[in-house]
Scaffold this motif. Structure first.
Motif, mmCIF file in Angstrom:
data_model
loop_
_atom_site.group_PDB
_atom_site.id
_atom_site.type_symbol
_atom_site.label_atom_id
_atom_site.label_comp_id
_atom_site.label_asym_id
_atom_site.label_seq_id
_atom_site.Cartn_x
_atom_site.Cartn_y
_atom_site.Cartn_z
ATOM 1 N N TRP A 1 0.825 -1.218 0.000
ATOM 2 C CA TRP A 1 0.000 0.000 0.000
ATOM 3 C C TRP A 1 0.858 1.267 0.000
ATOM 4 C CZ3 TRP A 1 -5.071 -0.264 -0.988
ATOM 5 C CH2 TRP A 1 -5.667 -1.524 -0.863
ATOM 6 N N ASP B 1 2.191 2.840 -2.544
ATOM 7 C CA ASP B 1 1.766 3.744 -3.617
ATOM 8 C C ASP B 1 0.486 3.238 -4.246
ATOM 9 O OD1 ASP B 1 3.908 5.821 -3.806
ATOM 10 O OD2 ASP B 1 5.137 4.021 -3.963
ATOM 11 N N ARG B 2 -0.437 2.855 -3.402
ATOM 12 C CA ARG B 2 -1.704 2.376 -3.908
ATOM 13 C C ARG B 2 -2.779 3.005 -3.040
ATOM 14 N NH1 ARG B 2 -2.773 -3.838 -3.448
ATOM 15 N NH2 ARG B 2 -5.026 -3.899 -3.683
ATOM 16 N N VAL C 1 -1.343 4.099 -9.538
ATOM 17 C CA VAL C 1 -1.685 2.792 -10.083
ATOM 18 C C VAL C 1 -0.426 1.969 -10.308
ATOM 19 C CG1 VAL C 1 -3.823 3.394 -11.241
ATOM 20 C CG2 VAL C 1 -1.664 3.763 -12.404
ATOM 21 N N ALA C 2 -0.615 0.662 -10.350
ATOM 22 C CA ALA C 2 0.437 -0.246 -10.800
ATOM 23 C C ALA C 2 -0.082 -0.819 -12.106
ATOM 24 C CB ALA C 2 0.670 -1.343 -9.779
ATOM 25 N N GLN D 1 4.761 1.162 -11.090
ATOM 26 C CA GLN D 1 4.081 2.190 -10.303
ATOM 27 C C GLN D 1 3.977 3.447 -11.143
ATOM 28 O OE1 GLN D 1 2.556 2.623 -7.672
ATOM 29 N NE2 GLN D 1 2.915 0.706 -6.563
#
Lengths: 136, 175, 642
Positions: A27, A29-30, C509-510, C596
């Motif tokens: 988490w 970068d989400r 987002v990924a 990312q």
């Protein structure tokens, strides 16, 4: 001053603390699917100071530990924890230093009083410089 | 009254200069110490980080005898530099456990093969969760844990050769 | 030979500064008025000599003379010439030489072109300027000699760091320097006026162009620095309240206050002591900023080449000059008469309110920046950052904006409250309308500060162009245009800040190549990841096709790797549209071939820097307008006399 040079040097300096080959925590970068929770998490992250970098919040840092802290904060917010209790938990570990949001500790009272004191000082200095309206 | 106003700026300025001078001349201390020193370790359980060492939980650290808890990582250069000192501490009879931060088992195995393995147990903290819970702000760090599982001392940065006697003394004090 | 000539020129200039100080002192105080004749030539010669020294250092850099230590450590023969040139001041010694040079040239300009001041005040000013220069000459010659040789000379220099090769880097620092030095000239004027007790309108008029010029440059410098941080740090932030940023903001705040108080002094011959005090504060903030940045006593993201020895040298200069000036202030200001009190409803009161608010903001920024240092003395570590500054400086700045709207619509000397309110009717109506509609549309979804910021920005923007209302625009004086544009710039900038914090859409987002990402009306098709090679770096570049209904555009955010020193940076891709900016950053690879990607849609964020440029432009117009009018008046007077 010399902001640009300084920033460039900062870019050099940031990755000096060696980073790992491990991918970022889940988490880091989400976003949390729930927008309200994400907003709360983000507001908290912006006020938590990154431990391995110089003077940056964990919301603005590429350091891996900052990513881990972001991930932990999001997970705990999702689990229903309140941002202020997470902050208190971090302060219990790292001291007031970790929070950019100055706490209500007595040592910070003068800081909060400063604007009022300055304003009062200024008005005191002005006293007598402004004429009363005639007839009033 | 007017005199006070007139000389107030100079007074404030001198106070600031004093502040600047003190900031300039006192030793630089940018290290953030854990607030948990003197308190019990937070509870945690971690999986094993190396193939030939068992996993680590906070209960493993309250054994009635002071131990060292080393926070390290296979990707961290100062950790390799402090390896001989840890070996020396082990030779001196100190029990050392470790937490590997953001690491993977093959990497830890390789690191230990190369620099020696002074550890009794090694836990894997893949997302720095336990590191943060301990109030540790980087690698390497070394905690002295007393026999009841309390954090007695935190050493930040790599252990230099001249830190070894100091750590031994800390361990004695933590009896 | 070049380096030795440069050093000789510097020593000669320093000797001249000493002579200039002595001549001014002996002429004014020692009862030898004949000596004053030589003060102006000494100042001019100093300007010429410092300019020669600086030109020689540039020559050394352009010729890549590696036998000079400074060139060897900061340049490289393979650098493009522009960066060799800019490398001259991209280091401590060179930047101090630039500082001294600008100071010398400014001193020469004061000596040559200043005509409004009484002669003794003029001479005292030049004496003050010489005293300040002397300290910096000493700093340069004793602890930071830019012309030092290295023996044996290395085969080539060390400075081929590609990160430091940026056109922004080339011109941002000198812009701020010019601003700081401009404030040092204002400081010298204040010292001169205190020495001769001539704190009056003529003094204000003589000082004003220097304050204006310095302020324009500081505005430009801060605006550029902010934009640079915005695109280079890769997190979409444009101001971090970092100590180094605060260090550049504080002189600007003081200069802004000074700019307005000097107008009161020039127009109404009031606020004498206060204006002198502000001139001292403005320059002291430049020096405090320099000290904070170079000494490294505060932790900053903008890690700087810090050195405590240099820090202590700057601190000594700071203590000497500012302490000396404040002592002189205390000693002399008692004999300076204050002007008559103001009417409550008057332009003067508005400008006083402006000064009060700016000073409080300045005080808050100063105290907040230094607070961690103060608590550390008590063994307590704290962090003071954006949450504190936003909360305190934000409302004060909004109040300042309201004053900004009302000030230009209020008459000098005396006005009627009802009349002022009437002139503010339209902006007030706009504010109410916005308040109601924003409350209905977005209540609870945007923070209080951006909410108020939006309302204030639009209504103050309307109010700021009101001074042009019903005027013949062609005959409106240039400085009025300048004021209007600068004030409008403040509103524009505020609107950008409020929009950014209220409406920014963030998407993390990924994604795999081939994925499509939708956010804020934009569609991003992530085509592929390609490796590319630059001069000294390699990069992984994401090719993305972006559109929001119209023709697609390709954007290329990069993740760059530099070999020496091993560094990774993200190069954000910015797509500017009239109503905002799309900000895309390529992050790390995560499991499963995903990357990312951080995306922000920032509505109207560019207004922040557009506003900054408008403020600077307004200042420049005011400067030209005032000066031109001064020349015209003089020319007419001379013609009438003839």
């Amino acid at each position: 001053m010399k902001l640009i040079l300084a920033l460039l040097l900062a870019l050099l300096a940031a990755p000096v603390a060696a980073q790992t080959a491990l991918p970022p925590a889940p988490w880091a970068d989400r976003q949390i699917p729930d927008a309200a929770q994400e907003r709360r998490a983000r507001a908290l992250m912006e006020t938590i100071r990154c431990l391995t970098c110089q003077s940056q919040s964990i919301a603005d840092s590429n350091a891996s530990m900052a990513g881990d802290m972001r991930s932990q904060i999001r997970e705990r917010i999702m689990a229903g924890e309140q941002p202020e209790s997470i902050r208190a938990w971090l302060i219990a570990r790292y001291g007031d230093w970790v929070s950019y949001e100055p706490t209500a500790a007595p040592i910070l009272w003068p800081l909060w009083a400063a604007p009022l004191l300055l304003l009062g000082l200024g008005l005191l200095l002005l006293r007598g410089r402004i004429k009363r309206r005639r007839g009033a | 009254m007017r005199t006070i106003w007139i000389w107030l700026p100079l007074g404030l300025f001198l106070a600031f200069v004093g502040l600047f001078a003190s900031g300039l001349f006192k030793p630089d201390d940018r290290v953030i110490h854990s607030r948990l020193v003197g308190q019990p370790l937070p509870a945690f359980t971690l999986p094993a980080a190396a193939s030939d060492r068992p996993a680590l939980a906070s209960s493993d650290l309250a054994t009635g005898k002071p131990r060292l808890l080393n926070i390290f990582a296979s990707w961290c250069v100062p950790c390799a530099a402090e390896a001989p000192q840890l070996m020396a501490l082990k030779q001196a009879g100190v029990a050392i456990d470790a937490i590997a931060i953001r690491d993977a088992r093959p990497d830890v195995d390789g690191f230990l093969r190369r620099y020696g393995n002074p550890y009794a147990r090694i836990g894997l903290d893949a997302r720095s969760g336990v590191q943060i819970a301990l109030g540790s702000s980087g690698v390497p760090e070394t905690f002295v844990i007393d026999g009841r599982g309390r954090i007695a001392y935190q050493h930040i940065g790599d252990i230099r050769a001249d830190d070894v006697p100091m750590l031994l003394a800390r361990l004695r004090d933590a009896q | 030979m070049i380096a030795e000539t440069g050093l000789a020129a510097l020593w000669l200039a320093a000797a001249l500064a000493l002579l200039q100080l002595f001549l001014a002192f002996a002429g004014l105080k020692g009862g030898k008025p004949d000596l004053l004749v030589a003060v102006r030539p000494a100042a001019v010669a100093q300007g010429v000599l410092t300019a020669i020294a600086f030109a020689l250092l540039i020559t050394l850099f352009l010729r890549s003379d590696m036998s000079v230590l400074l060139v060897a450590t900061n340049s490289h023969s393979m650098k493009p010439w522009l960066y060799k040139f800019a490398g001259t001041w991209g280091n401590h010694e060179g930047s101090m030489l630039l500082w001294v040079t600008v100071m010398g040239v400014a001193g020469a300009a004061v000596a040559l072109f200043e005509r409004a001041l009484r002669r003794d005040t003029h001479m005292a000013t030049l004496g003050g300027q010489a005293a300040i220069s002397l300290g910096f000459y000493a700093f340069l010659l004793f602890s930071s000699n830019p012309f030092a040789r290295i023996d044996p000379a290395p085969a080539d220099g060390q400075g081929l760091n590609p990160l430091l090769q940026d056109p922004g880097l080339a011109f941002h620092p000198p812009t701020l320097y010019l601003g700081y030095v401009g404030l040092s000239v204002a400081f010298s004027f204040a010292i001169g006026a205190l020495l001769t007790r001539q704190v009056d309108a003529a003094f204000a008029r003589a000082m004003r162009p220097w304050v204006l010029g310095a302020w324009v440059l500081l505005t430009l410098g801060i605006t550029a620095g902010s934009y640079w941080a915005y695109y280079e740090l890769g997190w979409g932030g444009w101001w971090f309240w970092d100590p180094v940023e605060n260090a550049s903001l504080m002189p600007w705040l003081a200069a802004t206050a000074l700019l307005h108080s000097v107008t009161v002094l020039a127009t109404r011959d009031a606020l004498r002591a206060w204006t002198v005090m502000l001139a001292v504060i403005a320059f002291s903030m430049s020096m405090v900023g320099t000290f904070l940045v170079r000494s490294g006593i505060l932790t900053s993201v903008h890690a700087f080449a810090v050195d405590p020895t240099r820090g202590s040298f700057i601190l000594v200069l700071l203590a000497l000059y500012i302490g000396g000036a404040l002592a002189l202030f205390g000693w002399r200001i008692g004999s300076v008469r204050e002007g008559a009190p103001f009417e409550l409803v008057s332009r003067e009161t508005m400008l006083v309110a402006n000064n009060l608010l700016l000073s409080v903001i300045l005080g808050v920024v100063l105290i907040g920046t230094l607070y961690p240092l103060m608590t550390e003395a008590f063994g307590h570590k704290v962090s003071v950052g954006a949450p504190y500054f936003d909360r305190i400086a934000g409302p004060l700045a909004l109040a300042l904006m309201v004053v900004l709207a009302a000030g230009p619509l209020t008459r000098w000397r005396r006005d009627r409250a009802a009349a002022v309110c009437k002139r503010l009717l339209i902006p007030a109506a706009i504010a109410i309308l916005l308040f109601v509609s924003l409350s209905l549309l977005a209540w609870g979804r945007i923070g209080l500060l951006p909410f108020l910021g939006l309302i204030v920005a639009v209504s103050v923007g309307a109010a700021s162009i009101a001074p042009l209302w019903k005027r013949n625009l062609l005959r409106t004086p240039l400085f009025t245009w300048g004021m209007v544009i600068a004030h409008l710039g403040c509103a524009v900038s505020l609107a950008g800040m409020a929009c950014d914090s209220a409406f920014t859409v963030e998407k993390l987002v990924a994604a795999r190549p081939g994925d499509t990402i939708q956010t804020a009306g934009w569609t991003l098709r992530f085509a592929r990841i390609v490796p590319i090679a630059g001069d000294n770096w390699t990069a992984l570049q994401a090719d993305m096709r972006v559109d929001r209904g119209g023709a697609p555009v390709m954007i290329h955010p990069q993740s760059r790797f530099f070999a020496s020193p091993p560094t990774t940076t993200s190069e954000a891709a910015l797509l500017t549209r009239w109503n905002g900016q799309l900000y895309v950053v390529l992050g790390e690879e995560v499991e499963g071939g995903r990357w990312q990607i951080r995306i922000w849609w920032k509505p109207f964020v560019t207004l922040i820097w557009l506003g900054g440029v408008m403020i600077a432009l307004g200042g420049a117009l005011a400067l030209v307008g005032r000066e031109r009018r001064g020349w015209l008046l003089k020319w007419r007077a001379r013609r009438a006399a003839a």
